[in-house]
Structures are given as structure tokens and as C-alpha cells.
Write an enzyme that holds these catalytic residues in place. Sequence first.
Site, mmCIF file in Angstrom:
data_model
loop_
_atom_site.group_PDB
_atom_site.id
_atom_site.type_symbol
_atom_site.label_atom_id
_atom_site.label_comp_id
_atom_site.label_asym_id
_atom_site.label_seq_id
_atom_site.Cartn_x
_atom_site.Cartn_y
_atom_site.Cartn_z
ATOM 1 N N ARG A 221 0.817 -1.214 0.000
ATOM 2 C CA ARG A 221 0.000 0.000 0.000
ATOM 3 C C ARG A 221 0.853 1.267 0.000
ATOM 4 O O ARG A 221 0.312 2.371 -0.050
ATOM 5 C CB ARG A 221 -0.954 0.004 1.212
ATOM 6 C CG ARG A 221 -2.120 -0.953 1.050
ATOM 7 C CD ARG A 221 -3.173 -0.749 2.139
ATOM 8 N NE ARG A 221 -2.659 -1.092 3.450
ATOM 9 C CZ ARG A 221 -2.702 -2.326 3.972
ATOM 10 N NH1 ARG A 221 -3.221 -3.316 3.268
ATOM 11 N NH2 ARG A 221 -2.221 -2.559 5.179
ATOM 12 N N ASP A 265 30.283 -2.188 -5.149
ATOM 13 C CA ASP A 265 30.276 -1.259 -4.013
ATOM 14 C C ASP A 265 31.443 -1.603 -3.089
ATOM 15 O O ASP A 265 31.341 -1.538 -1.862
ATOM 16 C CB ASP A 265 28.946 -1.323 -3.259
ATOM 17 C CG ASP A 265 28.722 -0.118 -2.326
ATOM 18 O OD1 ASP A 265 29.544 0.820 -2.358
ATOM 19 O OD2 ASP A 265 27.743 -0.141 -1.566
ATOM 20 N N LEU A 298 25.776 -2.352 7.313
ATOM 21 C CA LEU A 298 26.570 -2.743 6.154
ATOM 22 C C LEU A 298 27.200 -1.503 5.528
ATOM 23 O O LEU A 298 26.541 -0.472 5.369
ATOM 24 C CB LEU A 298 25.701 -3.458 5.119
ATOM 25 C CG LEU A 298 25.369 -4.929 5.404
ATOM 26 C CD1 LEU A 298 24.337 -5.422 4.391
ATOM 27 C CD2 LEU A 298 26.614 -5.796 5.339
#
Length: 374
Positions: A221, A265, A298
Site C-alpha cells: 500500500r 560497491d 553494512l
Amino acid sequence: MHSLSGNILTPGGFVAGTLQLNAQGRIAAIQGQAISEAQARDSGDALVLPGFIDLHVHGGAGHDIMEGGQAVDFVTDIHARHGTTSLLATTMTAPLSDLDAAFAALSGVCSQRAPGRARVLGVHLEGPFISETRLGAQPPYARPVSVDEIARLNAVAPIRLITLAPEVDSNMDMIAALCAAGYRVQLGHTSGTYEDGVKALGHGATGFTHLFNAMSPMHHREPGMVGAALAHAPYAEIIPDLLHVHPGAIKAAMRAIPGLYCVTDSTSAAGMPDGEYALGRHKVFKCMGGVRLEDGTLAGSTLSMDQALRNLVNTLGLSVQDASRRVSTYAADHLRLADRGRLVVGAWADVVVLNDALQLQQVLVEGEALALNP
């Protein structure tokens, strides 16, 4: 070296034959017989694939791009030895003085490749134009887009990719101008809504930075920025280290986003033992197969692109051809580079040679054969 023999992956499929190089480091000819991927894998002959392209590299070999100085030499050396033939040096959110120092060190390497190293295609400016509510592992120097700051940095070293949060101040209104100036704009480190993401894409943004990480998640939603990416993005980065994103989520993204491509990354901890390293102004810690801040967040990865390829094939079940597109071709497409990321006549001879276990045997950058051992 003037030729390579093996099972050569072309855009049309595998060819058992020979790839000819010219003196300028480009592909002069590809000759041979078309074979299936199963035949290529089962033959035991070398697999000849396009060199890997990584558009999100912070560091490696104990060095961080934000250090400036000779750090980029170490970074391009270690990543080239893992098959990355070209990359974007990626900066951190930081004060302008820190960015000035990092860009000064990148100026020369962007204009001329050093022998034995990966080509630096330019800079990925990951921040500082991000949301202070979605910093992830970025230091707390987020600020709104500044055209003057971008122009100042770009005059020193070419910026190819800019990550920004579209919901921050006037950032949304700047996207069209940035795209018109030739920059590729990605959405990331953002708390923006689904509607923000759709509007930013409408203004010219084309990608999403490390999809799923450091962005508003998807709810049925309240679709969030992830929902905007899955519904509308032509391109997006994904980190396939199997730690940042669950394999099931990677598969869902692959079905939804035509140009989903892989990045590492990678941080200064890539290629290094467990311990403490730098990521911009942060201290990060390599442990338990990942890189984290002191609070456990992280903070980039230690992934290499050859391992990314193996993860895609061995864990996610992709064909070698599909995996190759995601570690090479789609990244080139996103930067609008027709002469990299594919083995075709006239393209740069950026090549990786692998055995049937997908272990690197040889790397060529613009026709130069590299030594894989340090």
C-alpha cells in the site's frame, strides 16, 4: 598478443573460434562457428567474455578513493586482476575540501590509463546530494544539489554518474538540467516516496543506486522508492554478494528491470584480511564475510566482479550469457558506451578468459594482457 582462441561470447551467442586484436587495442575480427552455451560449457575450452564493468567502486587493496594521492593506482590494480576492465571511481558524501582532494588525484588517471590497470571511465558522485535520513554508511555531510559544486569537480575529473535523493529540497528540480548537461542521474540514499521516484524518472533520472539498500522499501500500500524502481526503472545497480540482497529479491528485480546490472560497491577492505579500514571519513570493519560500521550497518562490500559472475550463475542459476550482460553490457549501456561491455568488431578489446569453473585465466584491458598474480 594478436588473437585469442576459445568459446567467444558475442551479443548473438557463443562462437567457437578466434578473436583478432589490432595494434590499437580494439577487436579486429571474430571468426568461428556458432555453438550453444551448453556446448561451450561442456567443451572444456576457455570461455572468452567481455571484461567486467563496475560503476560503483570505493576502494580495494587497503586503499580508498577518498584518500586521494596514489590510492586509485592500488584500486585499479586489484580490480583489474579480478576481471574489471573499466570502472567508475566512486566518492563518498564529504565536505567539498575532501572531494577536491579526491578529484585532484583522479584527474590524470581518467585521461590516461596506466599500464596493467583498469580503465577509469570517470567518477560516480555518490552523494553528497542525498537524504540525511538514509545515509547508510555515508558520513553525515549530506546537502542539496549544487550546480556550482558539480561544475567545479567535473572540471577536474569527469563525473559520469550522480546519485541523489529526489525528495531533498530542490534536488528534483535539478534533475532535468543535470541530465541535459550529460550526467547520468541515479536515485539512492533516499526516503522518497513511490511518487517521488516516478517523478524523478520523468525528469530524466535513469537508474537506482544499490537497489533495495538505503532507500524506502516496498509495501503493497506504500510502494516506496523500491516500488518505483521495480515498476518503472530502465536501469538499476544491484550488489550480488548474497549479503546485501537476498537471491529471491535479486531474481524479482531481474524480472522487473530490463537493465539491472551488478556492482561491487567495494571498499578498501576488498582483497584484504579481516580488520579495520577506511571508507571516506568512516572506520569500517571487515568481518564475517562483509564490511560494517561499528554499529553493524553494512558499509559497502569486499565483492569482486568475477565472484559476482559466479554468484549469478552458480547460486541464482543464470546462464553465462545473461550473467555476462549484467556484469558488463548493461553497465556500458547505462553510460551509453557502445564500444565496451561486448565483444564486437571495433569495440575495445576488454576481455576476460575463464575456465569451465568460471575462474579467471586471463584479462585483457584495451588489448593489454595483465598479470593476474600480485
